[in-house]
Design an enzyme around this catalytic site. Structure first.
Site, PDB file in Angstrom:
ATOM      1  N   LEU A  77     -58.350 -79.501 -25.922  1.00 24.05           N
ATOM      2  CA  LEU A  77     -58.646 -80.904 -25.635  1.00 24.05           C
ATOM      3  C   LEU A  77     -59.750 -81.031 -24.595  1.00 24.05           C
ATOM      4  CD1 LEU A  77     -54.942 -82.095 -25.673  1.00 24.05           C
ATOM      5  CD2 LEU A  77     -56.670 -82.469 -27.447  1.00 24.05           C
ATOM      6  N   LYS A 183     -63.081 -68.597 -15.618  1.00 23.64           N
ATOM      7  CA  LYS A 183     -63.931 -69.396 -16.512  1.00 23.64           C
ATOM      8  C   LYS A 183     -65.000 -70.140 -15.718  1.00 23.64           C
ATOM      9  CE  LYS A 183     -65.574 -71.672 -19.996  1.00 23.64           C
ATOM     10  NZ  LYS A 183     -64.875 -72.735 -20.733  1.00 23.64           N
TER      11      LYS A 183
END
Length: 307
Positions: A77, A183
């Site tokens: 999402l 990340k």
């Protein structure tokens, strides 16, 4: 760093849920379906599920149906707000939805948010793994993504084989929060590198150099990579069809800046690139590829020309 090529995880024949079929999620889910994983999918825009239906995935009428039919649910999402909405977080429906489930979030969110979500899911009787991926749409289409995994070792070990049809590599990063920090670390390099590449192309063009010759010079040298081989042709063709959106790059640089501030460190190169991505968003390029950052650099040059 470990390559993953084992059989999918979960119980044999078990259906797996997948919610979020956007720029990245759709090709990721397609790779799962094509590998033989039995999928139940849902997306807010129903048309995005059509290719999954053609690939023999079951298309649910709602996110609630996905959770009702599956035990492991992968979420891809766009941001924290949408993630909370889909999970009904902050409402009585949240616990009913996640209890007894393994929730795997593969989007890019802040580490602090992820830790809080993990605690809420655990308290509701569920389990949680963060698994953000490095790569854009093309690596998603070719199953060349790199996933970074955070969570308790037992749950991560259960989830890890499920990612094999989508990811070339998986990297174990430790507890919740660490995978997203990793990340952000990768994205710091990515976002600053691509802004530098855009500025180099602009420099070459303003000095009358042929951009295909620029491409040849980069491709022949030590800075050549899969990324430059994809992005330089986009710059030459002015093709900003989205692989990784400028708005997403801007949001990522904001999260990196916040994490840097929390760590008490300077981030001078990141801060300038964050400003440039923001300027490109302001120019209306938010849903174009992040290489549209060159438009912000060109706008600054135009302002100098007028002065």
């Amino acid at each position: 760093m470990t390559s993953v090529s084992e059989r999918p995880g979960g119980e044999p024949g078990e259906e797996i849920g997948f919610v979020g079929l956007g720029v990245m999620g759709q090709p990721m889910a397609l790779n799962l379906a094509k590998s033989g994983t039995r999928l139940v999918v849902w997306n807010r825009s129903a048309a995005a599920a059509d290719p999954l239906r053609e690939a023999s995935a079951a298309v649910a009428a709602s996110a609630e149906e996905v959770f009702a039919r599956t035990r492991v649910v992968i979420l891809m999402l766009v941001n924290e707000t949408v993630l909370d909405e889909v999970l009904q977080r902050g409402t009585p429906g949240f616990a009913k939805l996640v209890a007894g489930h393994v929730v795997v979030s593969m989007g890019s969110n802040s580490p602090g948010y992820s830790r809080g979500l993990a605690a809420d899911i655990l308290a509701a009787g569920g389990r949680y793994v963060e698994a953000p991926v490095s790569g854009s749409r093309k690596p998603a289409e070719t199953a060349q993504l790199v996933a970074m995994l955070g969570g308790d070792p037992e749950t991560v070990a259960e989830v890890r084989p499920l990612l094999a049809p989508m990811c070339r590599e998986t990297i174990l990063c430790g507890p919740i929060g660490n995978a997203l920090l990793m990340k952000l670390t990768v994205n710091l390099y990515l976002c600053t590198m691509l802004a530098g590449l855009a500025e180099a192309a602009h420099f070459a063009e303003r000095n009358g150099l042929d951009l295909t010759t620029f491409q040849a010079a980069i491709d022949s040298g030590p800075m050549a990579s899969d990324l430059t081989r994809v992005k330089i042709p986009k710059l030459i063709a002015r093709d900003f069809s989205v692989q990784a959106a400028t708005a997403d790059a801007f949001n990522s640089t904001n999260m990196i800046a916040q994490a840097a501030h929390a760590a008490g460190m300077a981030s001078p190169v990141l801060d300038l690139c964050r400003t440039l991505y923001g300027e490109s968003v302001d120019l209306g390029n938010g849903r174009l590829d992040m290489m549209s950052v060159i438009a912000a650099i060109e706008a600054r040059t135009s302002a100098l020309d007028r002065s």
